[in-house]
Design a protein around this motif. Structure first.
Motif, mmCIF file in Angstrom:
data_model
loop_
_atom_site.group_PDB
_atom_site.id
_atom_site.type_symbol
_atom_site.label_atom_id
_atom_site.label_comp_id
_atom_site.label_asym_id
_atom_site.label_seq_id
_atom_site.Cartn_x
_atom_site.Cartn_y
_atom_site.Cartn_z
ATOM 1 N N ALA A 71 1.149 -0.961 -0.196
ATOM 2 C CA ALA A 71 0.006 0.269 0.353
ATOM 3 C C ALA A 71 1.078 1.324 0.038
ATOM 4 O O ALA A 71 1.168 2.281 -0.591
ATOM 5 N N ALA A 72 2.238 1.516 0.783
ATOM 6 C CA ALA A 72 2.695 2.168 0.986
ATOM 7 C C ALA A 72 3.906 2.963 -0.688
ATOM 8 O O ALA A 72 3.860 3.497 -0.891
ATOM 9 N N ALA A 74 2.505 2.195 -3.042
ATOM 10 C CA ALA A 74 1.048 2.234 -4.029
ATOM 11 C C ALA A 74 0.625 3.670 -3.739
ATOM 12 O O ALA A 74 1.027 4.428 -5.314
ATOM 13 N N GLY A 75 1.165 3.749 -2.619
ATOM 14 C CA GLY A 75 0.186 5.418 -2.765
ATOM 15 C C GLY A 75 2.072 6.588 -2.806
ATOM 16 O O GLY A 75 1.327 7.141 -3.655
ATOM 17 N N ALA A 78 1.202 6.425 -6.976
ATOM 18 C CA ALA A 78 0.075 7.616 -7.359
ATOM 19 C C ALA A 78 0.370 8.859 -7.003
ATOM 20 O O ALA A 78 0.282 10.038 -7.563
ATOM 21 N N PHE A 79 1.686 9.067 -5.890
ATOM 22 C CA PHE A 79 2.218 10.703 -5.319
ATOM 23 C C PHE A 79 2.470 10.615 -6.372
ATOM 24 O O PHE A 79 2.928 11.907 -7.125
ATOM 25 N N ALA A 82 0.857 11.926 -10.134
ATOM 26 C CA ALA A 82 -0.052 13.250 -9.256
ATOM 27 C C ALA A 82 1.052 14.525 -9.858
ATOM 28 O O ALA A 82 0.917 15.056 -10.074
ATOM 29 N N TRP A 83 1.857 13.788 -9.234
ATOM 30 C CA TRP A 83 3.008 15.469 -9.354
ATOM 31 C C TRP A 83 3.789 15.651 -10.514
ATOM 32 O O TRP A 83 4.157 17.009 -10.971
ATOM 33 N N ALA A 85 1.837 15.174 -13.215
ATOM 34 C CA ALA A 85 0.737 16.353 -13.847
ATOM 35 C C ALA A 85 0.894 17.402 -13.506
ATOM 36 O O ALA A 85 0.954 17.865 -14.575
ATOM 37 N N ALA A 86 1.787 17.582 -12.539
ATOM 38 C CA ALA A 86 1.947 19.405 -11.799
ATOM 39 C C ALA A 86 3.312 19.908 -13.154
ATOM 40 O O ALA A 86 3.006 20.667 -13.681
ATOM 41 N N PHE B 130 -3.575 2.028 1.835
ATOM 42 C CA PHE B 130 -3.503 2.632 0.397
ATOM 43 C C PHE B 130 -4.003 3.698 0.240
ATOM 44 O O PHE B 130 -4.286 5.174 -0.017
ATOM 45 N N TRP B 133 -2.378 6.651 2.549
ATOM 46 C CA TRP B 133 -0.991 6.859 2.051
ATOM 47 C C TRP B 133 -1.899 8.311 0.983
ATOM 48 O O TRP B 133 -0.903 9.098 1.059
ATOM 49 N N SER B 174 -1.698 23.595 -9.314
ATOM 50 C CA SER B 174 -1.457 22.715 -9.992
ATOM 51 C C SER B 174 -1.399 21.104 -8.957
ATOM 52 O O SER B 174 -2.117 20.810 -9.190
ATOM 53 N N LEU B 182 -5.739 13.387 -4.988
ATOM 54 C CA LEU B 182 -5.393 11.767 -4.003
ATOM 55 C C LEU B 182 -6.064 12.452 -2.843
ATOM 56 O O LEU B 182 -5.956 10.919 -2.251
#
Lengths: 160, 564
Positions: A71-72, A74-75, A78-79, A82-83, A85-86, B130, B133, B174, B182
């Motif tokens: 999970a960590a 996977a997090g 995602a982080f 997302a960054w 995308a910015a 998840f 996080w 952004s 998130l």
């Protein structure tokens, strides 16, 4: 469980009625579609609940993954995405590493299936995991004295 | 994620948790404490991580509001620049909604629902972790905006075109969008695991109509999360694409479409931030009145209808655009009074005739009732087009909002916090400091937000960084700022209470310090890894208040023994 599925189903149905009620008030197709899409999501969840109930996946769940490192990672994935995308999609290349870690960990963190076949007796008495623990002070002192006495006896030529 | 044993719950099961398995990895005891928390699959730890993060952010985001109130205390003050002021109210609003109250509301369910339905664990614990996080990553992203040259400053609804690349250039906005995506995704995942647990992972004997009121509030809440939160993800996706490719969304219809998507999420989220705290208040009122919750079935029905109706009132936020069906949304908004009235009737019915004990959680629960009423009734006012046209975007809206979420939800939050803190930590909080916190908070809340109604009627617009002495806004603003200082003082008392109780550990909590009625009070404080074990077996479940049943049974047996 049947009631569980019905609760979700009835809630979705009530929402559908409310969404269709907008037709009588000149709601735009977009607005009605938005509400209906939400109904579809909830109905999908309700069907998943019903499917799980039919498969017998009901009642307290004892077999669990033993940790959640996946999970960590996977997090982290995602982080980074997302960054990316910015700050620029080139950052997404960095997401490969946590993705690999996640894939490797997801399966390994599960308990073996045999755990699920354990009898209630075994469940009540879990096997002890061998653990290296430092001795408590009293034990350490006793062992130290034993060693010291043994050496002393050896020096004196006594049987040890 | 994992399979079921499918076996009925046994009262003597113990220790067969992920950390107690044999041979395929190190046990929790061998892992360092921090690592064991951060890689946990225990729903209680996942919830406590989320709750602690939300509580920490409550202080941080609340501090931003103090700066705002300092700026508005007198006309013409320039404590911060206009741009910084815009960033402060943006991150205050979005932080409280996306990072504080919503996560707190959902994480309460992560902690309590498995305990209340007699489950040893939450469904899909890694998915819940998840979710945590993602939430943490979202919080970091939103606050990272302050480290950029252009802070996020388009308000918590980030309407385009204000939030697009032309009017909000730079990385701040952004990062804010990335953070919202998130955090919202994390909340969807946690909500789904809680709902799945309540629907499918209940102990034998725990039928749907024996689930406690809090668990029902969590069911209604999480249904709304699943239905409404994806709309926010789509809306944020639109904003992100619009910032990356400015030529995509150029028509005004996209802006109105965004508003529909946003408010389709943003109205239900108000109830997501409200229902679990109604559940807290219901449990607290019943416990400290020594009575079963009054009108249980009606309350369950009202939760479900309330949550369904709340999905169809979003258009009342758009009356002033002229793009929503006024009659429909106004009618639906007024209809909300019916289920809300049932809940109020149930709450009042519970305390009437009860043997009330005025402990700290009860005080917060009692204050919730009239204070939220102010927020609720003014909500009906602003959902009426003729009034809304007059007061929209004024301080009246700010006052209504804060009466709903602070005077209502936050008081419910503290009722729940003081109520379940002993269960979660095994420690009692200081009762005197708790009561001091309560009274300061009552004064602070009403002093801060009541004058805002008058400011709104007087015509003060929201989101203005300052005003002129001739505007006539000075006195209410000064009172409001003094109130904010009292509010902050209350929070300091609260922090001291927690710090003192946890550090000194003078008051260990018994298993059931309040004479609770639901299953979690049958287990130890804090509960064991699998929630119930041989020393703390699941009691028989015959109603939604199984522990009260046991006490009543014991009393009847005692009477029978004496009589015989």
């Amino acid at each position: 469980v049947t009631v569980s599925g019905h609760v979700v189903g009835l809630w979705a149905t009530l929402n559908l009625v409310l969404a269709l009620g907008l037709i009588a008030y000149d709601g735009s197709p977009f607005v009605i579609g938005l509400h209906v899409a939400a109904v579809v999501l909830v109905a999908g969840f309700g069907l998943a609940v019903r499917g799980a109930a039919r498969r017998g996946a009901v009642g307290p769940q004892l077999r669990q993954p033993y940790r959640s490192l996946a999970a960590a990672s996977a997090g982290t994935t995602a982080f980074v995405i997302a960054w990316g995308a910015a700050y620029g999609t080139w950052l997404w290349i960095l997401a490969i590493y946590p993705v690999i870690v996640t894939i490797l960990l997801v399966g390994r963190e599960r308990l073996p299936r045999q755990a699920g076949e354990a009898s209630p007796d075994q469940l009540a008495r879990p096997r002890e995991v061998p653990v290296e623990r430092p001795p408590d002070p009293a034990t350490a002192r006793r062992r130290g004295l034993e060693i010291a006495h043994r050496r002393r006896r050896r020096r004196r030529g006594e049987a040890t | 994620v994992s399979a079921d044993l499918g076996s009925p719950p046994t009262s003597d099961r113990e220790g067969f948790g992920p950390e107690d398995r044999g041979g395929d990895g190190p046990s929790r005891r061998t892992r360092p404490l921090v690592v064991s928390w951060l890689t946990t699959t225990d729903h209680k730890r996942i919830a406590l991580l989320t709750l602690a993060t939300a509580m920490f952010l409550f202080f941080v985001v609340g501090f931003l509001a103090l700066v705002i109130r300092a700026q508005l205390a007198q006309p013409g003050l320039e404590i911060v620049s206009t741009n910084t002021y815009n960033a402060l109210f943006t991150v205050h609003g979005s932080g409280m909604i996306y990072l504080v109250v919503t996560p707190f509301a959902i994480a309460l369910g992560v902690y309590l629902v498995p305990l209340q339905v007699g489950a040893p664990a939450i469904a899909a614990p890694r998915v819940a972790m998840f979710g945590f996080w993602l939430y943490l990553a979202g919080a970091l992203s939103i606050f990272a905006g302050f480290a950029t040259a252009n802070y996020p400053a388009a308000g918590w609804y980030a309407y385009p075109p204000l939030s697009d690349g032309a009017f909000s250039p730079g990385y701040g906005e952004s990062l804010w969008i990335a953070g919202v995506v998130l955090a919202a995704t994390g909340m969807i995942l946690q909500a789904a695991t809680v709902l799945w647990t309540a629907l499918l992972k209940r102990a034998a004997g725990m039928t749907m109509l024996r689930m406690p009121v809090f668990t029902w509030s969590a069911v209604a809440t999480n249904l709304m999360v699943i239905a409404a939160f994806p709309a926010l993800l789509v809306a944020m996706g639109m904003l992100a694409i619009g910032r990356l490719y400015p030529s995509v969304f150029t028509q005004n219809s996209w802006n109105v479409g965004y508003q529909n998507l946003f408010w389709f999420f943003a109205h239900p989220v108000v109830y997501v931030m409200f229902f679990p705290f109604v559940g807290c208040v219901a449990e607290v009122l019943a416990t400290f009145s020594g009575r079963r919750f009054f009108g249980y079935r009606a309350a369950v029905l009202s939760f479900l209808t309330f949550s369904a109706f709340s999905m169809s009132v979003w258009g009342h936020h758009m009356f002033s655009t002229g793009q929503s069906s006024n009659n429909y949304y106004s009618l639906m908004s007024i209809l909300l009074i019916a289920p809300a009235g049932v809940e109020y009737f149930d709450m009042i019915g519970t305390i009437i005739g009860g043997k009330l004990r005025f402990r700290t959680p009860m005080l917060f629960a009692l204050a919730f009732i009239p204070q939220f009423l102010v927020g609720g009734l003014t909500g009906i006012m602003v959902a009426t087009p003729v009034i809304d046209y007059q007061v929209t975007d004024s301080y009246f809206i700010v006052a209504h909002w804060h009466y709903t979420l602070v005077a209502g939800s936050v008081f419910g939050l503290f009722a729940g916090f003081y109520f379940w803190f002993p269960k979660a930590t095994g420690l009692m909080l200081d009762e005197r400091l708790g009561k001091l916190h309560f009274w300061l908070l009552v004064v602070g809340t009403n002093l801060t937000f009541l004058p805002m109604f008058w400011l709104g009627f007087a015509g003060m617009p929201r989101r203005y960084a300052t005003y002129l002495p001739s505007d006539g806004f000075t006195t209410p603003n000064l009172i409001s700022s003094v109130g904010a200082a009292v509010f902050a003082l209350a929070q300091i008392v609260f922090a001291v209470n927690i710090q003192k109780s946890v550090r000194l550990r003078r008051r260990p909590a018994p298993d059931d310090p309040w004479e609770g009625q639901t299953l979690e009070w049958a287990t130890s404080s804090p509960p064991p890894r699998t929630n119930y074990d041989a020393a703390h077996p699941l009691p028989p479940i015959r109603s939604y208040a199984p522990l009260l049943d046991l006490r009543e049974q014991r009393r009847r047996d005692d009477h029978a023994e004496v009589a015989s």
